[in-house]
Enzyme design. Structure first.
Site, PDB file in Angstrom:
ATOM      1  N   GLU A 235     -43.326 -18.084 -29.782  1.00 26.77           N
ATOM      2  CA  GLU A 235     -44.208 -19.280 -29.713  1.00 26.77           C
ATOM      3  C   GLU A 235     -43.828 -20.380 -28.678  1.00 26.77           C
ATOM      4  O   GLU A 235     -42.514 -20.142 -28.234  1.00 26.77           O
ATOM      5  CB  GLU A 235     -44.573 -19.835 -31.134  1.00 26.77           C
ATOM      6  CG  GLU A 235     -44.973 -19.019 -32.040  1.00 26.77           C
ATOM      7  CD  GLU A 235     -45.794 -19.708 -33.251  1.00 26.77           C
ATOM      8  OE1 GLU A 235     -45.850 -20.765 -33.372  1.00 26.77           O
ATOM      9  OE2 GLU A 235     -46.272 -18.868 -33.935  1.00 26.77           O
TER      10      GLU A 235
ATOM     11  N   GLY B 271     -38.552 -18.884 -29.142  1.00 27.27           N
ATOM     12  CA  GLY B 271     -38.507 -17.455 -29.283  1.00 27.27           C
ATOM     13  C   GLY B 271     -37.131 -16.975 -29.865  1.00 27.27           C
ATOM     14  O   GLY B 271     -36.855 -15.754 -30.398  1.00 27.27           O
ATOM     15  N   SER B 272     -36.203 -17.829 -29.556  1.00 32.01           N
ATOM     16  CA  SER B 272     -34.732 -17.553 -30.040  1.00 32.01           C
ATOM     17  C   SER B 272     -34.514 -17.426 -31.502  1.00 32.01           C
ATOM     18  O   SER B 272     -33.870 -16.587 -31.962  1.00 32.01           O
ATOM     19  CB  SER B 272     -33.837 -18.580 -29.469  1.00 32.01           C
ATOM     20  OG  SER B 272     -33.755 -18.514 -28.128  1.00 32.01           O
TER      21      SER B 272
ATOM     22  N   ILE C  42     -46.348 -12.970 -24.823  1.00 31.94           N
ATOM     23  CA  ILE C  42     -46.901 -11.893 -25.366  1.00 31.94           C
ATOM     24  C   ILE C  42     -47.118 -10.862 -24.256  1.00 31.94           C
ATOM     25  O   ILE C  42     -48.305 -11.033 -23.582  1.00 31.94           O
ATOM     26  CB  ILE C  42     -47.757 -11.953 -26.478  1.00 31.94           C
ATOM     27  CG1 ILE C  42     -47.358 -13.288 -27.190  1.00 31.94           C
ATOM     28  CG2 ILE C  42     -48.103 -10.872 -27.199  1.00 31.94           C
ATOM     29  CD1 ILE C  42     -45.940 -13.093 -27.929  1.00 31.94           C
TER      30      ILE C  42
ATOM     31  N   ARG D   2     -23.009   3.454   6.812  1.00 33.01           N
ATOM     32  CA  ARG D   2     -23.238   2.202   7.406  1.00 33.01           C
ATOM     33  C   ARG D   2     -21.900   1.722   8.007  1.00 33.01           C
ATOM     34  O   ARG D   2     -20.926   1.638   7.312  1.00 33.01           O
ATOM     35  CB  ARG D   2     -23.706   1.407   6.524  1.00 33.01           C
ATOM     36  CG  ARG D   2     -24.081  -0.177   7.204  1.00 33.01           C
ATOM     37  CD  ARG D   2     -25.417   0.124   7.903  1.00 33.01           C
ATOM     38  NE  ARG D   2     -26.003  -1.163   8.319  1.00 33.01           N
ATOM     39  CZ  ARG D   2     -27.000  -1.316   9.146  1.00 33.01           C
ATOM     40  NH1 ARG D   2     -27.746  -0.387   9.429  1.00 33.01           N
ATOM     41  NH2 ARG D   2     -27.353  -2.666   9.429  1.00 33.01           N
TER      42      ARG D   2
ATOM     43  N   GLN E  97     -12.082  -2.498   1.707  1.00 34.27           N
ATOM     44  CA  GLN E  97     -11.626  -2.585   0.209  1.00 34.27           C
ATOM     45  C   GLN E  97     -12.533  -3.480  -0.396  1.00 34.27           C
ATOM     46  O   GLN E  97     -12.789  -3.062  -1.459  1.00 34.27           O
ATOM     47  CB  GLN E  97     -10.197  -2.969   0.239  1.00 34.27           C
ATOM     48  CG  GLN E  97      -9.532  -2.900  -1.139  1.00 34.27           C
ATOM     49  CD  GLN E  97      -8.267  -3.942  -1.227  1.00 34.27           C
ATOM     50  OE1 GLN E  97      -8.027  -4.918  -0.709  1.00 34.27           O
ATOM     51  NE2 GLN E  97      -7.364  -3.153  -1.937  1.00 34.27           N
TER      52      GLN E  97
ATOM     53  N   GLY F  23     -29.451  -7.015   4.406  1.00 32.45           N
ATOM     54  CA  GLY F  23     -30.920  -7.407   4.648  1.00 32.45           C
ATOM     55  C   GLY F  23     -31.761  -6.620   3.640  1.00 32.45           C
ATOM     56  O   GLY F  23     -32.552  -6.878   3.152  1.00 32.45           O
TER      57      GLY F  23
ATOM     58  N   GLU G   1     -35.922  -9.959 -25.713  1.00 33.64           N
ATOM     59  CA  GLU G   1     -35.562  -9.302 -27.012  1.00 33.64           C
ATOM     60  C   GLU G   1     -34.289 -10.065 -27.537  1.00 33.64           C
ATOM     61  O   GLU G   1     -33.497  -9.586 -28.089  1.00 33.64           O
ATOM     62  CB  GLU G   1     -35.359  -7.914 -26.580  1.00 33.64           C
ATOM     63  CG  GLU G   1     -36.306  -6.905 -26.046  1.00 33.64           C
ATOM     64  CD  GLU G   1     -37.279  -6.371 -27.303  1.00 33.64           C
ATOM     65  OE1 GLU G   1     -37.114  -6.436 -28.249  1.00 33.64           O
ATOM     66  OE2 GLU G   1     -38.362  -6.281 -26.888  1.00 33.64           O
TER      67      GLU G   1
HETATM   68  C1  LIG Z   1     -41.429 -11.308 -19.373  1.00 38.24           C
HETATM   69  C2  LIG Z   1     -41.352 -11.950 -21.026  1.00 38.24           C
HETATM   70  C3  LIG Z   1     -41.966 -11.008 -21.880  1.00 38.24           C
HETATM   71  C4  LIG Z   1     -41.890 -11.247 -23.346  1.00 38.24           C
HETATM   72  N1  LIG Z   1     -42.487 -10.370 -24.331  1.00 38.24           N
HETATM   73  C5  LIG Z   1     -42.588 -10.756 -25.621  1.00 38.24           C
HETATM   74  C6  LIG Z   1     -43.583 -10.220 -26.508  1.00 38.24           C
HETATM   75  O1  LIG Z   1     -44.295  -9.171 -25.937  1.00 38.24           O
HETATM   76  N2  LIG Z   1     -43.468 -10.421 -27.744  1.00 38.24           N
HETATM   77  C7  LIG Z   1     -42.772 -11.702 -28.327  1.00 38.24           C
HETATM   78  O2  LIG Z   1     -43.006 -12.101 -29.236  1.00 38.24           O
HETATM   79  N3  LIG Z   1     -41.921 -12.447 -27.340  1.00 38.24           N
HETATM   80  C8  LIG Z   1     -41.878 -11.827 -25.984  1.00 38.24           C
HETATM   81  N4  LIG Z   1     -40.959 -12.603 -25.062  1.00 38.24           N
HETATM   82  C9  LIG Z   1     -40.367 -13.858 -25.490  1.00 38.24           C
HETATM   83  C10 LIG Z   1     -38.838 -13.806 -25.642  1.00 38.24           C
HETATM   84  O3  LIG Z   1     -38.438 -12.943 -26.635  1.00 38.24           O
HETATM   85  C11 LIG Z   1     -38.549 -15.264 -25.745  1.00 38.24           C
HETATM   86  O4  LIG Z   1     -38.543 -15.793 -24.578  1.00 38.24           O
HETATM   87  C12 LIG Z   1     -36.973 -15.322 -26.177  1.00 38.24           C
HETATM   88  O5  LIG Z   1     -36.681 -14.711 -27.597  1.00 38.24           O
HETATM   89  C13 LIG Z   1     -36.215 -16.618 -25.920  1.00 38.24           C
HETATM   90  O6  LIG Z   1     -37.272 -17.540 -26.578  1.00 38.24           O
HETATM   91  P1  LIG Z   1     -37.506 -18.940 -25.384  1.00 38.24           P
HETATM   92  O7  LIG Z   1     -38.122 -18.352 -24.286  1.00 38.24           O
HETATM   93  O8  LIG Z   1     -38.629 -19.599 -26.394  1.00 38.24           O
HETATM   94  O9  LIG Z   1     -36.189 -19.724 -25.275  1.00 38.24           O
HETATM   95  P2  LIG Z   1     -35.502 -20.590 -26.566  1.00 38.24           P
HETATM   96  O10 LIG Z   1     -35.642 -20.252 -27.841  1.00 38.24           O
HETATM   97  O11 LIG Z   1     -36.262 -22.052 -26.263  1.00 38.24           O
HETATM   98  O12 LIG Z   1     -34.205 -20.635 -25.892  1.00 38.24           O
HETATM   99  C14 LIG Z   1     -33.665 -21.243 -24.654  1.00 38.24           C
HETATM  100  C15 LIG Z   1     -32.331 -20.539 -24.153  1.00 38.24           C
HETATM  101  O13 LIG Z   1     -31.264 -21.379 -25.207  1.00 38.24           O
HETATM  102  C16 LIG Z   1     -30.274 -20.787 -25.254  1.00 38.24           C
HETATM  103  N5  LIG Z   1     -30.049 -20.428 -26.748  1.00 38.24           N
HETATM  104  C17 LIG Z   1     -30.900 -20.230 -27.839  1.00 38.24           C
HETATM  105  N6  LIG Z   1     -30.208 -19.992 -28.850  1.00 38.24           N
HETATM  106  C18 LIG Z   1     -29.095 -20.399 -28.662  1.00 38.24           C
HETATM  107  C19 LIG Z   1     -27.658 -20.408 -29.634  1.00 38.24           C
HETATM  108  N7  LIG Z   1     -27.988 -20.366 -30.997  1.00 38.24           N
HETATM  109  N8  LIG Z   1     -26.557 -20.939 -29.033  1.00 38.24           N
HETATM  110  C20 LIG Z   1     -26.492 -20.704 -27.573  1.00 38.24           C
HETATM  111  N9  LIG Z   1     -27.541 -20.846 -26.719  1.00 38.24           N
HETATM  112  C21 LIG Z   1     -28.679 -20.380 -27.422  1.00 38.24           C
HETATM  113  C22 LIG Z   1     -30.720 -19.258 -24.695  1.00 38.24           C
HETATM  114  O14 LIG Z   1     -30.012 -19.172 -23.238  1.00 38.24           O
HETATM  115  C23 LIG Z   1     -32.172 -19.038 -24.285  1.00 38.24           C
HETATM  116  O15 LIG Z   1     -32.298 -18.505 -23.194  1.00 38.24           O
HETATM  117  C24 LIG Z   1     -41.005 -12.258 -23.696  1.00 38.24           C
HETATM  118  C25 LIG Z   1     -40.474 -13.097 -22.784  1.00 38.24           C
HETATM  119  C26 LIG Z   1     -40.509 -12.693 -21.591  1.00 38.24           C
HETATM  120  C27 LIG Z   1     -39.671 -13.693 -20.494  1.00 38.24           C
END
Ligand SMILES: Cc1cc2nc3c(=O)[nH]c(=O)nc-3n(C[C@H](O)[C@H](O)[C@H](O)COP(=O)(O)OP(=O)(O)OC[C@H]3O[C@@H](n4cnc5c(N)ncnc54)[C@H](O)[C@@H]3O)c2cc1C
Lengths: 107, 388
Positions: B132, B136-137, B163, B273, B284, B345, B368
């Site tokens: 949401e 998502g984390s 999503i 190349r 190296q 390039g 994920e």
């Molecule tokens: C192209 C794409 C497709 C997706 N498809 C789906 C889908 O089909 N279904 C679905 O449900 N979700 C989907 N997602 C969502 C994805 O799973 C989330 O973007 C992800 O889980 C991170 O959530 P957030 O973007 O809200 O980042 P936040 O939760 O706001 O986190 C931001 C950043 O904080 C850092 N962080 C978070 N927690 C910690 C911690 N404990 N310690 C240290 N650092 C931390 C990480 O670097 C993280 O990237 C998709 C995302 C993308 C980009």
């Protein structure tokens, strides 16, 4: 970024004089602003938007106006514009190559 | 411990490798570099081919009609299937079929009839709606979408972000809070038809990814029958977690496949190349990039196969899957980056696949479950109770 294209319409001549080989999306419209065609310039179009807009204008003589957006996300933006058009008008403005189009209900 | 492939694995891997090289790569010469779909006639022809190979519907359990292939072999296949331009997010353009959403194998018979079987027959598509705008984390805490009971139905309000595929789906798994006071034990998984009044796909979210764009969803008084709860009330988070853990292995495998292909292209290019009067391969600086690539690929491969092996044997594999996701996404990024550098390039031009891999691989450290969360999962397993 606005989901509907908000760039200004311009005449075909003006658009062709401004456009270069960029990646992006575009629309063609008649004099009343009815969208007749939606297209994109992708990575295989050697003259970019300039080439594809010129080709599209040649095959749509009724089009008098052009607007475009430069974007490297041309693929997803193209689909979005098609879906928004269907949401707003109930159908596509033209035949499109067979791609699976989703359904949007923009606010 | 035998680290060699069995004869059968060797044969299957060889067959998939030939398929990618002889069927997929030639088609990509004409497709737009950002394409994620084949022409329908090509797709149909190739689906027939993968059926003849006995590999269609690879991830479908044999009880549901899928080929009986163990997870280690499927991981080896996934490594092969991603070795082309669109391979990271559209491996072989879906011509091996999909298993749909794995959670549906745990659904009720009625739910299976309505959603699982049509999906396995390729008639319906689903999406996975967990993340949401609030984050998502840590979805267990972040989910704000609410479901409130109303007679035999639930009324869902809220929204989802990122999503994938929701605009093309017939149904989706939507995770919603059903008990505000219970944290992770207050989230329920609903199977939602996308033609339900109140279900809206508001926009496409444009990202670095070319294939399968993400979308933003809004739910306005969306009425869902109680019979559409997947699993148990308030136990949705376990369903989400299980899926995420399993998904990490093929996710890692895709990154490894791309890294292998990038390295193969670099190994072909650098002896040809010449700069300053000698082939790049004699420098190296270039050799060390190739060596570092090889080490990255080996490490990621063994860690991922180890996770697949543990899962295959029914052993706990949460830590191993997290390691595989972490190591393979980071190694894949480094390998693609070094290969781009060696191609100069051309490495950043749309003529070659590196620029697409580079963009899409970057997402893999976030999707994920971000890699920081994977580290958190591993640390929790290592430290156990002492961390809590
Ligand atoms: C192209 C794409 C497709 C997706 N498809 C789906 C889908 O089909 N279904 C679905 O449900 N979700 C989907 N997602 C969502 C994805 O799973 C989330 O973007 C992800 O889980 C991170 O959530 P957030 O973007 O809200 O980042 P936040 O939760 O706001 O986190 C931001 C950043 O904080 C850092 N962080 C978070 N927690 C910690 C911690 N404990 N310690 C240290 N650092 C931390 C990480 O670097 C993280 O990237 C998709 C995302 C993308 C980009």
């Amino acid at each position: 970024m606005a989901i509907r294209m908000t760039k200004p319409w311009m005449s075909a001549d003006e658009a062709l004089s401004r456009l270069h080989g960029h990646l992006g999306v575009f629309q063609l419209a008649d004099a009343d602003g009815n969208v007749l065609f939606i297209g994109f310039a992708g990575g295989r179009d050697i003259y970019g938007l300039k080439g594809v807009v010129a080709d599209a204008l040649a095959s749509h003589p009724e089009a008098t106006q052009v607007r475009y957006e430069l974007t490297t996300s041309y693929h997803t933006r193209y689909r979005e514009l098609l879906m928004v058009h269907v949401a707003d008008h109930g159908e596509l403005p033209m035949e499109i190559p067979p791609i699976r189009l989703g359904k949007l209900s923009p606010a | 411990m035998d680290l060699n492939l069995t004869e059968e694995q060797d044969m299957i891997v060889g067959m998939v490798r030939r398929y990618v090289r002889e069927e997929i790569l030639p088609l990509e010469l004409d497709l737009d570099p950002d394409a994620d779909e084949l022409q329908p006639e090509d797709r149909e022809r190739l689906v027939e081919k993968t059926k003849e190979m006995g590999l269609y519907g690879l991830d479908i359990p044999p009880t549901y009609g899928g080929p009986d292939i163990d997870l280690v072999t499927r991981t080896l296949i996934a490594i092969e299937m991603s070795q082309h331009r669109a391979g990271l997010y559209a491996p072989c353009y879906g011509t091996f079929g999909g298993a749909g959403l794995a959670q549906l194998f745990e659904a009720t018979d009625e739910q299976k009839e309505k959603y699982l079987y049509p999906t396995l027959r390729g008639e319906k598509r689903g999406f996975f709606g967990l993340s949401e705008p609030s984050g998502g984390s840590d979805p267990a805490r972040a989910i704000q979408t609410k479901a409130v009971q109303d007679g035999d139905d639930w009324i869902i309000n809220g929204g989802k972000l990122w999503i994938s595929g929701a605009d093309k789906a017939d149904y989706g798994l939507v995770f919603a809070r059903t008990d505000a006071d219970k944290g992770r034990n207050g989230v329920t998984c609903f199977v939602v038809d996308t033609d339900t009044p109140g279900f809206h796909v508001r926009r496409i979210v444009h990202t670095l990814r070319s294939a399968h764009y993400a979308t933003e969803l809004q739910f306005e008084d969306m009425r869902v029958p109680a019979g559409n709860i997947l699993g148990e009330l308030n136990r949705g988070f376990a369903i989400a977690n299980d899926r995420l853990t399993r998904q990490r292995i093929p996710y890692a495998a895709g990154c490894i496949g791309v890294a292998i292909k990038a390295q193969e292209m670099a190994l072909e290019y650098v002896p040809q190349r010449e700069t300053f009067g000698a082939p790049l391969s004699t420098r190296q600086a270039i050799q060390w990039m190739l060596v570092d690539n090889e080490i990255d690929i080996r490490q990621a491969t063994w860690i991922t196969l180890d996770a697949a092996n543990k899962a295959n044997q029914g052993q706990p594999f949460r830590k191993e899957a997290a390691m595989a996701k972490l190591v393979a996404t980071e190694a894949g990024g480094r390998v693609v980056d070094r290969c781009m550098q060696m191609f100069g390039g051309l490495g950043v031009a749309k003529d070659l696949p590196f620029e697409r891999w580079y963009r899409e691989m970057r997402i893999r450290r976030i999707g994920e479950g971000p890699n920081e969360v994977q580290r958190h999962v591993i640390a929790r397993e290592l430290l156990g109770a002492s961390l809590r």
